[in-house]
Write an enzyme that holds these catalytic residues in place. Sequence first.
Site, PDB file in Angstrom:
ATOM      1  N   ALA A  38     -15.622   8.295  24.166  1.00 14.40           N
ATOM      2  CA  ALA A  38     -15.654   8.347  22.696  1.00 14.40           C
ATOM      3  C   ALA A  38     -17.059   8.628  22.166  1.00 14.40           C
ATOM      4  O   ALA A  38     -17.214   9.150  21.059  1.00 14.40           O
ATOM      5  CB  ALA A  38     -15.127   7.035  22.134  1.00 14.40           C
ATOM      6  N   PRO A 100     -10.292   3.229   7.544  1.00 13.17           N
ATOM      7  CA  PRO A 100      -9.795   2.268   6.544  1.00 13.17           C
ATOM      8  C   PRO A 100      -9.399   2.951   5.237  1.00 13.17           C
ATOM      9  O   PRO A 100      -8.388   2.595   4.625  1.00 13.17           O
ATOM     10  CB  PRO A 100     -10.975   1.315   6.341  1.00 13.17           C
ATOM     11  CG  PRO A 100     -11.742   1.388   7.615  1.00 13.17           C
ATOM     12  CD  PRO A 100     -11.593   2.813   8.081  1.00 13.17           C
ATOM     13  N   GLU A 102      -8.223   5.990   4.862  1.00  9.83           N
ATOM     14  CA  GLU A 102      -6.947   6.671   5.071  1.00  9.83           C
ATOM     15  C   GLU A 102      -5.785   5.661   5.021  1.00  9.83           C
ATOM     16  O   GLU A 102      -4.738   5.907   4.435  1.00  9.83           O
ATOM     17  CB  GLU A 102      -6.951   7.392   6.424  1.00  9.83           C
ATOM     18  CG  GLU A 102      -5.663   8.185   6.665  1.00  9.83           C
ATOM     19  CD  GLU A 102      -5.595   8.845   8.037  1.00  9.83           C
ATOM     20  OE1 GLU A 102      -6.144   8.256   8.998  1.00  9.83           O
ATOM     21  OE2 GLU A 102      -4.998   9.925   8.149  1.00  9.83           O
ATOM     22  N   GLN A 139      27.130  -9.999  -5.292  1.00 11.96           N
ATOM     23  CA  GLN A 139      26.008 -10.879  -4.943  1.00 11.96           C
ATOM     24  C   GLN A 139      25.113 -10.250  -3.868  1.00 11.96           C
ATOM     25  O   GLN A 139      23.891 -10.384  -3.892  1.00 11.96           O
ATOM     26  CB  GLN A 139      26.528 -12.241  -4.459  1.00 11.96           C
ATOM     27  CG  GLN A 139      25.405 -13.254  -4.323  1.00 11.96           C
ATOM     28  CD  GLN A 139      25.872 -14.553  -3.705  1.00 11.96           C
ATOM     29  OE1 GLN A 139      26.509 -14.571  -2.638  1.00 11.96           O
ATOM     30  NE2 GLN A 139      25.580 -15.649  -4.357  1.00 11.96           N
TER      31      GLN A 139
END
Length: 240
Positions: A38, A100, A102, A139
């Site tokens: 990386a 973050p 995105e 319901q």
Amino acid sequence: AVRDGDEWVINGSKTFITNGLHCGLIVLAAKTDTSKGAKGISLFLVDSSLPGFKKGKGIKKMGQHSNDTAELFFDNLRVPANALLGEENKGFIYLMQELPRERLGLGSQAVGACEGAMAITADYVTQRKAFGSTIAQFQNTRFKMAELRAQLELTKAYLKQCEARFKLGAMTTEEASILKLMSTELQVKLTHECLQLFGGYGYTEEYPISRFFTDARVQTIYAGTSEIMKEVIARGELGR
Ligand SMILES: Cc1cc2nc3c(=O)[nH]c(=O)nc-3n(C[C@H](O)[C@H](O)[C@H](O)COP(=O)(O)OP(=O)(O)OC[C@H]3O[C@@H](n4cnc5c(N)ncnc54)[C@H](O)[C@@H]3O)c2cc1C
């Protein structure tokens, strides 16, 4: 990407690029040092009209037909040295810094889609009659809509908290991942439950709830799958 004088030569491909067929300029992540994992990735700003840049066919998807998704190919693509974005080998760090944002965007998208699905479902069930009463009077319908509304309001509150923290530059990767995980999983569940309340009409393309349903499915997959979001959150909780 290999440096050659004043240029970089790029070879490779990438599947799944949103708006790839329409793109004119892309941010491309390429390995510039294969020995560093990386830490050997760099970003380039690339003009799609350059020789060696090829767009594949559009990928046929079950939903999100309003944007294209394509495969891009780079065959001895030459870009000038100044196409490098930022510093060499820092690309992965730059990508991590923007994830973050995105995820926050996807959270907003999920909440917006949930509101839309709830609105058209409320409209439908209050109008459609079955066995002498409206669907809204059963319901089951009331409880389903109440549960979904409660979950949506909690998610909206967390989205607002993340937005406020993002504006302060304080939102963490874990927070963004919690938002992405919970909001997109809710979107998938909510559109599924809402479609059910439409009965057979929900399965037809004439009723937009079917589009809400198919468009939602990829939200828990792209920009990091739900499983990867859980990994990120667990790392914050338990360490590596
Ligand atoms: C419509 C669409 C648009 C996209 N747009 C873009 C784009 O614009 N740009 C871009 O870069 N990408 C884009 N993507 C790619 C998308 O981000 C990836 O598909 C996604 O991150 C998943 O990666 P993958 O497909 O390789 O799945 P894989 O990584 O092969 O995952 C397969 C499964 O294994 C699970 N898995 C994988 N690793 C782990 C692990 N460590 N622990 C537990 N489970 C794991 C996954 O959660 C998943 O369930 C797009 C994808 C789609 C479908």
